[in-house]
Design a protein around this motif. Structure first.
Motif, PDB file in Angstrom:
ATOM      1  N   GLN A   1     -52.133  70.823 -39.045  1.00 54.49           N
ATOM      2  CA  GLN A   1     -52.607  70.951 -40.417  1.00 54.49           C
ATOM      3  C   GLN A   1     -53.898  71.775 -40.439  1.00 54.49           C
ATOM      4  O   GLN A   1     -54.135  72.568 -41.336  1.00 54.49           O
ATOM      5  CB  GLN A   1     -52.837  69.559 -41.020  1.00 54.49           C
ATOM      6  CG  GLN A   1     -53.356  69.549 -42.454  1.00 54.49           C
ATOM      7  CD  GLN A   1     -52.424  70.238 -43.443  1.00 54.49           C
ATOM      8  OE1 GLN A   1     -51.215  70.098 -43.363  1.00 54.49           O
ATOM      9  NE2 GLN A   1     -52.993  70.995 -44.380  1.00 54.49           N
TER      10      GLN A   1
ATOM     11  N   ARG B   1     -53.493  66.191 -53.272  1.00 51.75           N
ATOM     12  CA  ARG B   1     -52.235  65.610 -52.782  1.00 51.75           C
ATOM     13  C   ARG B   1     -52.087  65.627 -51.258  1.00 51.75           C
ATOM     14  O   ARG B   1     -51.312  64.864 -50.717  1.00 51.75           O
ATOM     15  CB  ARG B   1     -51.040  66.321 -53.430  1.00 51.75           C
ATOM     16  CG  ARG B   1     -50.992  66.238 -54.955  1.00 51.75           C
ATOM     17  CD  ARG B   1     -50.845  64.809 -55.466  1.00 51.75           C
ATOM     18  NE  ARG B   1     -49.639  64.149 -55.029  1.00 51.75           N
ATOM     19  CZ  ARG B   1     -48.435  64.285 -55.589  1.00 51.75           C
ATOM     20  NH1 ARG B   1     -48.288  65.071 -56.638  1.00 51.75           N
ATOM     21  NH2 ARG B   1     -47.391  63.644 -55.126  1.00 51.75           N
ATOM     22  N   ILE B   2     -52.801  66.539 -50.568  1.00 54.10           N
ATOM     23  CA  ILE B   2     -52.665  66.589 -49.103  1.00 54.10           C
ATOM     24  C   ILE B   2     -53.858  65.912 -48.438  1.00 54.10           C
ATOM     25  O   ILE B   2     -53.710  65.110 -47.521  1.00 54.10           O
ATOM     26  CB  ILE B   2     -52.571  68.053 -48.605  1.00 54.10           C
ATOM     27  CG1 ILE B   2     -51.333  68.735 -49.172  1.00 54.10           C
ATOM     28  CG2 ILE B   2     -52.589  68.124 -47.078  1.00 54.10           C
ATOM     29  CD1 ILE B   2     -50.036  68.451 -48.472  1.00 54.10           C
ATOM     30  N   LYS B   3     -55.056  66.223 -48.916  1.00 52.58           N
ATOM     31  CA  LYS B   3     -56.253  65.758 -48.207  1.00 52.58           C
ATOM     32  C   LYS B   3     -56.669  64.351 -48.626  1.00 52.58           C
ATOM     33  O   LYS B   3     -57.188  63.597 -47.823  1.00 52.58           O
ATOM     34  CB  LYS B   3     -57.435  66.701 -48.505  1.00 52.58           C
ATOM     35  CG  LYS B   3     -57.211  68.108 -48.068  1.00 52.58           C
ATOM     36  CD  LYS B   3     -57.660  68.241 -46.646  1.00 52.58           C
ATOM     37  CE  LYS B   3     -57.465  69.654 -46.169  1.00 52.58           C
ATOM     38  NZ  LYS B   3     -57.586  69.775 -44.743  1.00 52.58           N
TER      39      LYS B   3
ATOM     40  N   TRP C   1     -55.989  75.259 -54.576  1.00 52.63           N
ATOM     41  CA  TRP C   1     -56.986  74.560 -53.754  1.00 52.63           C
ATOM     42  C   TRP C   1     -57.057  73.094 -54.171  1.00 52.63           C
ATOM     43  O   TRP C   1     -57.061  72.189 -53.333  1.00 52.63           O
ATOM     44  CB  TRP C   1     -58.346  75.258 -53.929  1.00 52.63           C
ATOM     45  CG  TRP C   1     -59.348  74.808 -52.916  1.00 52.63           C
ATOM     46  CD1 TRP C   1     -60.286  73.838 -53.069  1.00 52.63           C
ATOM     47  CD2 TRP C   1     -59.504  75.306 -51.593  1.00 52.63           C
ATOM     48  NE1 TRP C   1     -61.016  73.690 -51.921  1.00 52.63           N
ATOM     49  CE2 TRP C   1     -60.544  74.586 -50.989  1.00 52.63           C
ATOM     50  CE3 TRP C   1     -58.844  76.292 -50.834  1.00 52.63           C
ATOM     51  CZ2 TRP C   1     -60.972  74.814 -49.679  1.00 52.63           C
ATOM     52  CZ3 TRP C   1     -59.268  76.512 -49.528  1.00 52.63           C
ATOM     53  CH2 TRP C   1     -60.310  75.782 -48.970  1.00 52.63           C
TER      54      TRP C   1
ATOM     55  N   ARG D   1     -54.066  71.054 -52.994  1.00 50.21           N
ATOM     56  CA  ARG D   1     -54.175  70.644 -51.594  1.00 50.21           C
ATOM     57  C   ARG D   1     -55.174  69.483 -51.463  1.00 50.21           C
ATOM     58  O   ARG D   1     -54.905  68.486 -50.791  1.00 50.21           O
ATOM     59  CB  ARG D   1     -54.639  71.827 -50.742  1.00 50.21           C
ATOM     60  CG  ARG D   1     -54.616  71.509 -49.263  1.00 50.21           C
ATOM     61  CD  ARG D   1     -55.232  72.606 -48.443  1.00 50.21           C
ATOM     62  NE  ARG D   1     -56.675  72.678 -48.668  1.00 50.21           N
ATOM     63  CZ  ARG D   1     -57.542  73.083 -47.758  1.00 50.21           C
ATOM     64  NH1 ARG D   1     -57.130  73.457 -46.578  1.00 50.21           N
ATOM     65  NH2 ARG D   1     -58.826  73.152 -48.031  1.00 50.21           N
ATOM     66  N   GLU D   2     -56.306  69.590 -52.142  1.00 51.80           N
ATOM     67  CA  GLU D   2     -57.320  68.529 -52.043  1.00 51.80           C
ATOM     68  C   GLU D   2     -56.772  67.204 -52.562  1.00 51.80           C
ATOM     69  O   GLU D   2     -56.930  66.155 -51.942  1.00 51.80           O
ATOM     70  CB  GLU D   2     -58.558  68.909 -52.878  1.00 51.80           C
ATOM     71  CG  GLU D   2     -59.417  69.958 -52.252  1.00 51.80           C
ATOM     72  CD  GLU D   2     -59.946  69.546 -50.882  1.00 51.80           C
ATOM     73  OE1 GLU D   2     -60.584  68.484 -50.796  1.00 51.80           O
ATOM     74  OE2 GLU D   2     -59.683  70.266 -49.889  1.00 51.80           O
TER      75      GLU D   2
ATOM     76  N   MET E   1     -54.902  79.148 -44.962  1.00 48.53           N
ATOM     77  CA  MET E   1     -55.056  79.119 -46.420  1.00 48.53           C
ATOM     78  C   MET E   1     -56.407  79.733 -46.810  1.00 48.53           C
ATOM     79  O   MET E   1     -56.493  80.531 -47.744  1.00 48.53           O
ATOM     80  CB  MET E   1     -54.951  77.678 -46.931  1.00 48.53           C
ATOM     81  CG  MET E   1     -54.945  77.584 -48.442  1.00 48.53           C
ATOM     82  SD  MET E   1     -54.318  75.985 -49.007  1.00 48.53           S
ATOM     83  CE  MET E   1     -54.556  76.122 -50.770  1.00 48.53           C
TER      84      MET E   1
ATOM     85  N   ARG F   1     -43.564  66.286 -46.796  1.00 50.17           N
ATOM     86  CA  ARG F   1     -44.199  67.540 -46.384  1.00 50.17           C
ATOM     87  C   ARG F   1     -43.503  68.107 -45.144  1.00 50.17           C
ATOM     88  O   ARG F   1     -43.163  67.377 -44.226  1.00 50.17           O
ATOM     89  CB  ARG F   1     -45.699  67.382 -46.156  1.00 50.17           C
ATOM     90  CG  ARG F   1     -46.126  66.238 -45.280  1.00 50.17           C
ATOM     91  CD  ARG F   1     -47.631  66.187 -45.105  1.00 50.17           C
ATOM     92  NE  ARG F   1     -48.305  65.436 -46.156  1.00 50.17           N
ATOM     93  CZ  ARG F   1     -49.616  65.153 -46.170  1.00 50.17           C
ATOM     94  NH1 ARG F   1     -50.387  65.547 -45.190  1.00 50.17           N
ATOM     95  NH2 ARG F   1     -50.164  64.470 -47.168  1.00 50.17           N
TER      96      ARG F   1
ATOM     97  N   LYS G   1     -43.508  75.295 -42.209  1.00 50.96           N
ATOM     98  CA  LYS G   1     -44.275  76.020 -43.239  1.00 50.96           C
ATOM     99  C   LYS G   1     -44.505  77.469 -42.807  1.00 50.96           C
ATOM    100  O   LYS G   1     -44.342  78.406 -43.586  1.00 50.96           O
ATOM    101  CB  LYS G   1     -45.631  75.350 -43.458  1.00 50.96           C
ATOM    102  CG  LYS G   1     -45.641  74.370 -44.611  1.00 50.96           C
ATOM    103  CD  LYS G   1     -47.065  73.968 -44.944  1.00 50.96           C
ATOM    104  CE  LYS G   1     -47.114  72.653 -45.684  1.00 50.96           C
ATOM    105  NZ  LYS G   1     -46.625  72.693 -47.035  1.00 50.96           N
TER     106      LYS G   1
ATOM    107  N   ASP H   1     -54.935  74.997 -42.670  1.00 56.44           N
ATOM    108  CA  ASP H   1     -56.155  75.086 -43.493  1.00 56.44           C
ATOM    109  C   ASP H   1     -56.842  76.430 -43.261  1.00 56.44           C
ATOM    110  O   ASP H   1     -57.267  77.100 -44.207  1.00 56.44           O
ATOM    111  CB  ASP H   1     -57.120  73.950 -43.139  1.00 56.44           C
ATOM    112  CG  ASP H   1     -56.605  72.596 -43.598  1.00 56.44           C
ATOM    113  OD1 ASP H   1     -55.663  72.570 -44.421  1.00 56.44           O
ATOM    114  OD2 ASP H   1     -57.125  71.573 -43.131  1.00 56.44           O
TER     115      ASP H   1
END
Ligand code: DSN
Length: 449
Positions: free
Chosen positions: A5, A44-46, A38, A41-42, A12, A57, A63, A9
């Protein structure tokens, strides 16, 4: 070293830097779009704990393969038709990739016939219904209130297919009966209805899907009446191919459809497979239903990522599917321990990746509102009709699933922490944003790859 991941990052951030440079020169401004991505990602992912059972995911490798597919230009190409029999030239790469994907899928699904061209699970269903059914046919499926997907309903593609010249024929769409608890197919009652109506097709599978369907109860009568058995395995596909849920083809279903991005954890897309011969009338109808019926080109840039996913699933699928179900059961038990007893306790709550919780009973509030309480606390689980609800706008249930938290590496101990957060938000009306963020931060990577 495998991609992580953290590597994604960095990529991205690099991509955004390139876009910023471009937006100061010629070309359109993209800063607003970048800002939204951005935040996505913050959020839902982070920081988020994602319990929406239809979401997941992809692995970093998958990916990267999606991006490579786009960078190689496959997102701008057409490959209508079948491998070797396309309508356009220049499809050598698409042919090669589709051939590999079909071979990997046949091997993983244990199927002789596979089609990967549908671009979603809903698209698979439309392709099944479009040519095989005609207006006026009788069909059977689960209703939305008993867990059925919207495409199986009168307002969905199945219901619309059995209308005649626009006239609704709701009585031709026969609900599959369920037992008193609301979560199990009533095999005996279903067989009786099949005998009476001789439907052309029965659609098994659900969107709120806690327990296997009783396929064995209907195979004999379906043979007598000529009713074909289609199993919509969109939600549970990864559990099936991981060998941890019912095995529809072995139990008597003739065709299985699904999504490649739910419990299978790959790129967004659809898949359909069977052991029927390619000249079986059902397969012939589905083939035409896919192309030209519902799909023109089939989003070719996702195929490299699908191949990676299928290969990863061959290695890690059984372990991932088994932990996903164990986590759902642990989550349900912990919710019960904290005073939020999920439905179907007498059956062990669940045999799948999902848990159903009646929050209206706990709070006096419809579940759509409770969904927003959770959302504000960084916990994502969707409001859902439960078997005893009577309006899709006034629902009791929160449907939660463990595919994504499991793929992040969470296990039974983390399910206990999540259940406690539910208790704090739903009963105590406390704010747990910091707790949910901390838990997410401890599991930044995508495991089982
Ligand atoms: N929205 C998905 C589900 O949860 O069933 C599929 O359409």
């Amino acid at each position: 070293m495998p991609a992580t991941q953290g590597d994604l990052d960095v990529l991205m951030e690099q991509a955004i830097r390139m876009l910023v440079v471009n937006s100061t020169g010629i070309g359109v401004d993209t800063s607003d779009i970048q800002g939204i991505l951005w935040s996505a990602r913050e959020q839902r992912i982070k920081r988020g704990i994602n319990l929406i059972p239809s979401e997941n995911r992809k692995s970093p490798k998958a990916k990267l393969m999606s991006w490579l597919g786009e960078l190689a230009g496959l997102d701008g190409r057409y490959a209508e038709g079948h491998v070797g029999k396309r309508y356009y030239p220049g499809t050598q790469a698409s042919d090669a990739l589709e051939t590999i994907a079909i071979a990997e899928a046949k091997d993983l699904m244990g199927a002789k016939w596979v089609d990967i061209r549908p671009i979603s699970g809903n698209n698979v269903n439309m392709a099944v219904f479009l040519n095989y059914l005609q207006g006026g046919d009788f069909v059977m499926a689960n209703t939305i209130y008993k867990g059925g997907h919207i495409s199986h309903a009168d307002v969905g593609s199945l219901g619309k297919r059995v209308t005649v010249r626009g006239r609704e024929l709701k009585e031709h769409l026969i609900p599959i009966p369920v037992t008193e608890d609301g979560y199990h197919m009533d095999g005996v009652a279903t067989a009786k209805l099949i005998e009476r109506y001789k439907p052309k097709l029965i659609v098994l599978g659900k969107s709120l899907f806690l327990f296997p369907e009783d396929i064995g109860a209907i195979t004999e009568i379906c043979q007598q009446t000529g009713t074909r058995i289609y199993y919509d395995g969109a939600h549970v596909l990864g559990l099936i191919v991981g060998g941890q849920f019912q095995q529809p083809l072995k139990e008597g279903a003739e065709v299985v459809g699904g999504s490649t991005h739910k419990t299978l954890a790959g790129p967004q897309g659809g898949i359909i497979y069977s052991n029927l011969p390619p000249d079986d009338p059902l397969i012939v109808a589905i083939d035409k239903g896919i192309m030209p019926g519902t799909t023109s080109s089939h989003h070719l840039h996702r195929i490299p990522a699908l191949i990676v996913t299928l290969r990863e699933y061959k290695q890690h699928g059984p372990e991932y599917a088994s932990q996903t179900i164990r986590n759902a059961q642990a989550l349900a038990e912990a919710l019960d321990k904290y005073g939020l007893t999920p439905d179907a306790k007498e059956f062990g709550y669940t045999r799948s990746h999902q848990v159903a919780l009646n929050v209206r009973r706990l709070t006096g509030t419809y579940s759509k509102e409770v969904e927003t309480w959770l959302d504000r606390n960084g916990i994502f689980a969707n409001s859902n009709a439960l078997p005893y609800d009577t309006s899709v706008f006034k629902t009791s249930g929160i449907r939660m699933g463990t595919p994504e938290v499991t793929i992040q590496g969470m296990r039974e101990g983390e399910m206990d922490r999540i259940a406690w957060m539910f208790r704090r938000v739903i009963i105590d009306r406390a704010n747990v944003s910091l707790e949910s963020r901390d838990l997410a931060r401890n599991f930044p990577d995508r495991m089982y790859a």
